[in-house]
Design an enzyme around this catalytic site. Sequence first.
Site, mmCIF file in Angstrom:
data_model
loop_
_atom_site.group_PDB
_atom_site.id
_atom_site.type_symbol
_atom_site.label_atom_id
_atom_site.label_comp_id
_atom_site.label_asym_id
_atom_site.label_seq_id
_atom_site.Cartn_x
_atom_site.Cartn_y
_atom_site.Cartn_z
ATOM 1 N N ARG A 207 11.454 0.212 11.309
ATOM 2 C CA ARG A 207 9.976 0.100 12.021
ATOM 3 C C ARG A 207 10.239 -1.131 13.127
ATOM 4 O O ARG A 207 10.395 -2.102 12.643
ATOM 5 C CB ARG A 207 9.032 -0.138 11.073
ATOM 6 C CG ARG A 207 8.666 1.068 10.429
ATOM 7 C CD ARG A 207 7.478 0.966 9.645
ATOM 8 N NE ARG A 207 6.308 0.052 10.000
ATOM 9 C CZ ARG A 207 5.084 0.032 9.537
ATOM 10 N NH1 ARG A 207 4.983 0.688 7.964
ATOM 11 N NH2 ARG A 207 4.041 -0.640 9.871
ATOM 12 N N ARG B 242 -9.610 0.418 9.032
ATOM 13 C CA ARG B 242 -9.085 -1.003 9.302
ATOM 14 C C ARG B 242 -10.126 -1.821 10.232
ATOM 15 O O ARG B 242 -9.964 -2.840 10.658
ATOM 16 C CB ARG B 242 -7.771 -0.865 10.162
ATOM 17 C CG ARG B 242 -6.482 -1.166 9.632
ATOM 18 C CD ARG B 242 -5.408 -1.006 10.686
ATOM 19 N NE ARG B 242 -4.136 -1.587 10.040
ATOM 20 C CZ ARG B 242 -3.071 -0.816 9.518
ATOM 21 N NH1 ARG B 242 -3.400 0.077 8.962
ATOM 22 N NH2 ARG B 242 -2.042 -1.680 9.110
ATOM 23 N N LYS C 88 0.775 -1.037 0.060
ATOM 24 C CA LYS C 88 -0.080 0.001 0.075
ATOM 25 C C LYS C 88 0.870 1.050 0.106
ATOM 26 O O LYS C 88 0.730 2.033 -0.623
ATOM 27 C CB LYS C 88 -0.979 0.040 1.337
ATOM 28 C CG LYS C 88 -1.974 -1.022 1.200
ATOM 29 C CD LYS C 88 -2.815 -0.840 2.356
ATOM 30 C CE LYS C 88 -2.161 -0.895 3.733
ATOM 31 N NZ LYS C 88 -1.803 -2.245 3.992
HETATM 32 P P1 ADP Z 1 1.236 -1.819 7.706
HETATM 33 O O1 ADP Z 1 2.509 -1.172 6.925
HETATM 34 O O2 ADP Z 1 1.598 -3.131 8.419
HETATM 35 O O3 ADP Z 1 0.047 -2.056 6.874
HETATM 36 P P2 ADP Z 1 0.680 0.859 8.898
HETATM 37 O O4 ADP Z 1 1.948 1.452 8.783
HETATM 38 O O5 ADP Z 1 -0.328 1.194 8.343
HETATM 39 O O6 ADP Z 1 0.925 -0.785 8.916
HETATM 40 O O7 ADP Z 1 0.419 0.822 10.414
HETATM 41 C C1 ADP Z 1 1.254 0.458 11.549
HETATM 42 C C2 ADP Z 1 0.273 0.252 12.804
HETATM 43 O O8 ADP Z 1 -0.214 1.477 13.306
HETATM 44 C C3 ADP Z 1 -0.724 -1.058 12.788
HETATM 45 O O9 ADP Z 1 -0.326 -2.387 13.040
HETATM 46 C C4 ADP Z 1 -1.736 -0.387 13.825
HETATM 47 O O10 ADP Z 1 -1.233 -0.627 15.102
HETATM 48 C C5 ADP Z 1 -1.688 1.140 13.857
HETATM 49 N N1 ADP Z 1 -2.931 1.589 12.773
HETATM 50 C C6 ADP Z 1 -2.399 2.252 11.663
HETATM 51 N N2 ADP Z 1 -3.721 2.633 11.028
HETATM 52 C C7 ADP Z 1 -4.632 2.091 12.012
HETATM 53 C C8 ADP Z 1 -5.958 2.164 12.076
HETATM 54 N N3 ADP Z 1 -6.671 2.770 10.932
HETATM 55 N N4 ADP Z 1 -6.859 1.741 13.060
HETATM 56 C C9 ADP Z 1 -6.135 1.104 13.908
HETATM 57 N N5 ADP Z 1 -4.551 1.057 13.979
HETATM 58 C C10 ADP Z 1 -3.999 1.446 13.175
#
Ligand code: ADP
Length: 191
Positions: free
Chosen positions: A134, A89, A14
């Site tokens: 990260r 999410r 994404k």
């Molecule tokens: P990834 O690259 O794993 O898809 P993101 O960078 O989008 O992850 O998000 C990292 C973390 O931030 C998630 O694992 C969650 O803990 C938190 N997070 C991000 N967006 C949301 C959301 N919309 N609702 C709840 N938690 C979120």
Amino acid sequence: MFNLILFGPPGSGKGTQSEKLIASYGFKHLSTGDILRNEIKNGTALGLEAKNLMDRGQLVPDAVVIGMIRTALEQNPGVNGFLFDGFPRTNAQAEALDALLDEKNTAIDVVLALQVSKKELIKRLLNRGLTSGRTDDVNESVIGSRIEEYERKTAAVADHYKKLDKVVYIPGEGSVDQIFTSLSNEIDTRS
Ligand code: ADP
């Protein structure tokens, strides 16, 4: 206005594809993950609360991320469209987003859902952990929790938008450019 959700499990590409899409279409990029990491970097109270959950691979509470998106929408009037990345999410987040957009007399036009096998996701995330800095990418058990959270809570978001006939599945394995072309084709036929 054209509003798009880029949907898919952690590691599905994404972030990579969002960068290319915003460069090409001028969308305003709203990534809740990026906003949360920024809060952590700035040492805010919200950042501290979020870090605990993120480091364990768990979702941050709905009210927190919905508030962040509400603020971001208010701070960006008059844009051509929003690209939502990592949001919604949960079903509650999807319903809140639909209501927020409705208040602005707009809506989600399409949900582009990247499909990648679990084996490939784990490989990509571990690989990203070597360079991304990260903390949620380095540990296989945290990666496992994130994929589990996706399956338990986030996959349902696709069903929500399927009922509205807005979901298109895109194969997320192949070259970055191939995947970008598939995404672009879907946007071009709709905008
Ligand atoms: P990834 O690259 O794993 O898809 P993101 O960078 O989008 O992850 O998000 C990292 C973390 O931030 C998630 O694992 C969650 O803990 C938190 N997070 C991000 N967006 C949301 C959301 N919309 N609702 C709840 N938690 C979120």
